[in-house]
Design a protein around this motif. Structure first.
Motif, PDB file in Angstrom:
ATOM      1  N   GLU A  50      53.516 -41.397 -27.848  1.00 12.59           N
ATOM      2  CA  GLU A  50      52.810 -42.455 -27.129  1.00 12.59           C
ATOM      3  C   GLU A  50      51.341 -42.554 -27.524  1.00 12.59           C
ATOM      4  O   GLU A  50      50.603 -43.346 -26.958  1.00 12.59           O
ATOM      5  CB  GLU A  50      52.910 -42.216 -25.619  1.00 12.59           C
ATOM      6  CG  GLU A  50      54.312 -42.320 -25.067  1.00 12.59           C
ATOM      7  CD  GLU A  50      54.360 -42.028 -23.580  1.00 12.59           C
ATOM      8  OE1 GLU A  50      53.323 -42.100 -22.906  1.00 12.59           O
ATOM      9  OE2 GLU A  50      55.458 -41.719 -23.094  1.00 12.59           O
ATOM     10  N   ALA A  52      47.914 -43.461 -29.402  1.00  8.25           N
ATOM     11  CA  ALA A  52      47.448 -44.742 -29.936  1.00  8.25           C
ATOM     12  C   ALA A  52      47.621 -44.779 -31.445  1.00  8.25           C
ATOM     13  O   ALA A  52      47.625 -43.753 -32.123  1.00  8.25           O
ATOM     14  CB  ALA A  52      45.984 -44.947 -29.566  1.00  8.25           C
ATOM     15  N   PHE A  53      47.783 -45.971 -31.980  1.00  4.38           N
ATOM     16  CA  PHE A  53      47.883 -46.178 -33.417  1.00  4.38           C
ATOM     17  C   PHE A  53      47.160 -47.465 -33.764  1.00  4.38           C
ATOM     18  O   PHE A  53      46.870 -48.292 -32.895  1.00  4.38           O
ATOM     19  CB  PHE A  53      49.351 -46.234 -33.868  1.00  4.38           C
ATOM     20  CG  PHE A  53      50.132 -47.350 -33.221  1.00  4.38           C
ATOM     21  CD1 PHE A  53      50.197 -48.596 -33.804  1.00  4.38           C
ATOM     22  CD2 PHE A  53      50.780 -47.140 -32.021  1.00  4.38           C
ATOM     23  CE1 PHE A  53      50.903 -49.627 -33.203  1.00  4.38           C
ATOM     24  CE2 PHE A  53      51.498 -48.160 -31.410  1.00  4.38           C
ATOM     25  CZ  PHE A  53      51.556 -49.407 -32.004  1.00  4.38           C
ATOM     26  N   ASP A  54      46.854 -47.655 -35.026  1.00  7.65           N
ATOM     27  CA  ASP A  54      46.120 -48.835 -35.476  1.00  7.65           C
ATOM     28  C   ASP A  54      47.122 -49.948 -35.775  1.00  7.65           C
ATOM     29  O   ASP A  54      47.827 -49.899 -36.787  1.00  7.65           O
ATOM     30  CB  ASP A  54      45.301 -48.485 -36.727  1.00  7.65           C
ATOM     31  CG  ASP A  54      44.287 -49.556 -37.067  1.00  7.65           C
ATOM     32  OD1 ASP A  54      44.525 -50.735 -36.727  1.00  7.65           O
ATOM     33  OD2 ASP A  54      43.264 -49.218 -37.676  1.00  7.65           O
ATOM     34  N   ASN A  55      47.170 -50.941 -34.906  1.00  7.56           N
ATOM     35  CA  ASN A  55      48.176 -51.991 -35.067  1.00  7.56           C
ATOM     36  C   ASN A  55      47.881 -52.953 -36.212  1.00  7.56           C
ATOM     37  O   ASN A  55      48.658 -53.862 -36.467  1.00  7.56           O
ATOM     38  CB  ASN A  55      48.412 -52.739 -33.749  1.00  7.56           C
ATOM     39  CG  ASN A  55      47.211 -53.525 -33.293  1.00  7.56           C
ATOM     40  OD1 ASN A  55      46.184 -53.562 -33.949  1.00  7.56           O
ATOM     41  ND2 ASN A  55      47.338 -54.147 -32.140  1.00  7.56           N
ATOM     42  N   ARG A  56      46.770 -52.760 -36.913  1.00  2.00           N
ATOM     43  CA  ARG A  56      46.550 -53.533 -38.143  1.00  2.00           C
ATOM     44  C   ARG A  56      47.514 -53.072 -39.233  1.00  2.00           C
ATOM     45  O   ARG A  56      47.863 -53.845 -40.126  1.00  2.00           O
ATOM     46  CB  ARG A  56      45.123 -53.377 -38.663  1.00  2.00           C
ATOM     47  CG  ARG A  56      44.057 -53.949 -37.759  1.00  2.00           C
ATOM     48  CD  ARG A  56      42.687 -53.660 -38.320  1.00  2.00           C
ATOM     49  NE  ARG A  56      42.459 -52.220 -38.348  1.00  2.00           N
ATOM     50  CZ  ARG A  56      41.386 -51.640 -38.867  1.00  2.00           C
ATOM     51  NH1 ARG A  56      40.435 -52.378 -39.419  1.00  2.00           N
ATOM     52  NH2 ARG A  56      41.243 -50.327 -38.845  1.00  2.00           N
ATOM     53  N   TYR A  58      50.365 -50.701 -38.479  1.00  2.00           N
ATOM     54  CA  TYR A  58      51.657 -50.230 -37.971  1.00  2.00           C
ATOM     55  C   TYR A  58      52.182 -51.176 -36.913  1.00  2.00           C
ATOM     56  O   TYR A  58      51.430 -51.745 -36.130  1.00  2.00           O
ATOM     57  CB  TYR A  58      51.519 -48.829 -37.367  1.00  2.00           C
ATOM     58  CG  TYR A  58      51.077 -47.799 -38.368  1.00  2.00           C
ATOM     59  CD1 TYR A  58      51.986 -47.223 -39.250  1.00  2.00           C
ATOM     60  CD2 TYR A  58      49.738 -47.413 -38.448  1.00  2.00           C
ATOM     61  CE1 TYR A  58      51.573 -46.284 -40.185  1.00  2.00           C
ATOM     62  CE2 TYR A  58      49.322 -46.472 -39.390  1.00  2.00           C
ATOM     63  CZ  TYR A  58      50.246 -45.915 -40.250  1.00  2.00           C
ATOM     64  OH  TYR A  58      49.846 -44.998 -41.178  1.00  2.00           O
ATOM     65  N   TRP A  59      53.517 -51.321 -36.877  1.00  7.96           N
ATOM     66  CA  TRP A  59      54.174 -52.148 -35.869  1.00  7.96           C
ATOM     67  C   TRP A  59      54.249 -51.427 -34.534  1.00  7.96           C
ATOM     68  O   TRP A  59      54.214 -52.035 -33.484  1.00  7.96           O
ATOM     69  CB  TRP A  59      55.595 -52.503 -36.310  1.00  7.96           C
ATOM     70  CG  TRP A  59      55.644 -53.516 -37.391  1.00  7.96           C
ATOM     71  CD1 TRP A  59      56.019 -53.309 -38.683  1.00  7.96           C
ATOM     72  CD2 TRP A  59      55.303 -54.900 -37.291  1.00  7.96           C
ATOM     73  NE1 TRP A  59      55.932 -54.479 -39.392  1.00  7.96           N
ATOM     74  CE2 TRP A  59      55.486 -55.476 -38.560  1.00  7.96           C
ATOM     75  CE3 TRP A  59      54.857 -55.706 -36.258  1.00  7.96           C
ATOM     76  CZ2 TRP A  59      55.254 -56.816 -38.821  1.00  7.96           C
ATOM     77  CZ3 TRP A  59      54.617 -57.039 -36.522  1.00  7.96           C
ATOM     78  CH2 TRP A  59      54.812 -57.584 -37.778  1.00  7.96           C
ATOM     79  N   GLY A  60      54.432 -50.125 -34.581  1.00  7.20           N
ATOM     80  CA  GLY A  60      54.614 -49.335 -33.376  1.00  7.20           C
ATOM     81  C   GLY A  60      55.252 -48.009 -33.760  1.00  7.20           C
ATOM     82  O   GLY A  60      55.043 -47.513 -34.863  1.00  7.20           O
ATOM     83  N   ARG A  61      56.054 -47.471 -32.867  1.00  7.28           N
ATOM     84  CA  ARG A  61      56.730 -46.192 -33.114  1.00  7.28           C
ATOM     85  C   ARG A  61      58.234 -46.369 -32.937  1.00  7.28           C
ATOM     86  O   ARG A  61      58.672 -47.170 -32.112  1.00  7.28           O
ATOM     87  CB  ARG A  61      56.220 -45.133 -32.145  1.00  7.28           C
ATOM     88  CG  ARG A  61      54.777 -44.784 -32.358  1.00  7.28           C
ATOM     89  CD  ARG A  61      54.349 -43.651 -31.430  1.00  7.28           C
ATOM     90  NE  ARG A  61      52.940 -43.361 -31.594  1.00  7.28           N
ATOM     91  CZ  ARG A  61      52.437 -42.592 -32.545  1.00  7.28           C
ATOM     92  NH1 ARG A  61      53.239 -42.021 -33.409  1.00  7.28           N
ATOM     93  NH2 ARG A  61      51.143 -42.395 -32.638  1.00  7.28           N
ATOM     94  N   LEU A  67      55.538 -43.441 -36.746  1.00  7.35           N
ATOM     95  CA  LEU A  67      54.927 -44.756 -36.901  1.00  7.35           C
ATOM     96  C   LEU A  67      55.775 -45.643 -37.814  1.00  7.35           C
ATOM     97  O   LEU A  67      56.318 -45.175 -38.823  1.00  7.35           O
ATOM     98  CB  LEU A  67      53.521 -44.615 -37.479  1.00  7.35           C
ATOM     99  CG  LEU A  67      52.494 -43.990 -36.544  1.00  7.35           C
ATOM    100  CD1 LEU A  67      51.212 -43.671 -37.288  1.00  7.35           C
ATOM    101  CD2 LEU A  67      52.205 -44.922 -35.380  1.00  7.35           C
ATOM    102  N   ARG A  70      53.609 -51.461 -41.352  1.00  2.00           N
ATOM    103  CA  ARG A  70      53.766 -52.862 -41.750  1.00  2.00           C
ATOM    104  C   ARG A  70      53.952 -52.875 -43.262  1.00  2.00           C
ATOM    105  O   ARG A  70      53.494 -51.993 -43.962  1.00  2.00           O
ATOM    106  CB  ARG A  70      52.539 -53.673 -41.352  1.00  2.00           C
ATOM    107  CG  ARG A  70      52.370 -53.795 -39.845  1.00  2.00           C
ATOM    108  CD  ARG A  70      51.122 -54.610 -39.491  1.00  2.00           C
ATOM    109  NE  ARG A  70      50.922 -54.651 -38.074  1.00  2.00           N
ATOM    110  CZ  ARG A  70      51.335 -55.649 -37.282  1.00  2.00           C
ATOM    111  NH1 ARG A  70      51.972 -56.664 -37.804  1.00  2.00           N
ATOM    112  NH2 ARG A  70      51.104 -55.607 -35.989  1.00  2.00           N
TER     113      ARG A  70
END
Length: 190
Positions: A50, A52-56, A58-61, A67, A70
């Protein structure tokens, strides 16, 4: 992650009742560390799945917490049978990858940096006695050079790590910025 009491999440700004029936005010976040400890309020770090990740990038987990990156490259859209999905114009729909989107943004930024001086270039073509100031021509050339350099760096990024590195601002040994991130290395405006 959240503050918890007896396994239940406490929301900042919301009053809550403990197991003894005592009501705690919505400002419970102002309790000192010792008061929180006395009342059994604990901080619980989020599990890695859970974080945080950089959504620039990665789509999500996924279900295992890994991760989901993209795509760097463009992807042709296909249906579940592997057949091309076409748009209203009859052409196959393409989902743009990180590189295509970044290059499009660089071109937009370059156009925005050049636009304030376009009138001078136009005036020079229409009025024989007018010349574009050298500071403007030098600046415009620097913008075009930067645009080409940034675009080449994007194209040459061999993998996601190399692409992500384009967004890293260089820093000195004290952690102070020493310039712009390669993806944003534009000349100073005039």
């Amino acid at each position: 992650m959240p503050w918890k009491y007896s396994g239940r999440i406490l929301r900042p700004g919301k009053a809550w009742i403990d197991n003894n029936g005592n009501q705690h005010p919505g400002v419970w976040m102002r309790y000192s560390s010792s008061q929180k400890s006395t009342f059994g309020i604990v901080w619980e770090d989020p599990p890695a799945s859970e974080a945080a990740f950089d959504n620039r990038f990665y789509w999500g987990r996924d279900a295992d917490g890994k991760l989901i990156p993209r795509s760097l490259t463009d992807i042709d859209v296909v249906d579940e049978d592997g057949k091309a999905v076409n748009g209203p114009d009859g052409n196959q729909i393409v989902t743009l990858g990180l590189k295509s989107n970044a290059i499009a943004l660089v071109k937009t930024q370059a156009a925005g940096l050049l636009a304030p001086h376009d009138w001078q270039v136009i005036k020079a073509t229409e009025v024989e006695s007018y010349s574009v100031p050298s500071t403007v021509t030098t600046y415009r050339a620097a913008v075009r050079t930067a645009s080409n350099s940034i675009g080449t760096a994007i194209t040459n990024a061999s993998d996601l790590a190399a692409f992500m590195a384009l967004y890293d601002v260089p820093v000195d040994s004290d952690g102070e910025p020493t310039g712009n991130a390669p993806i944003n290395d534009w000349p100073d405006e005039i």
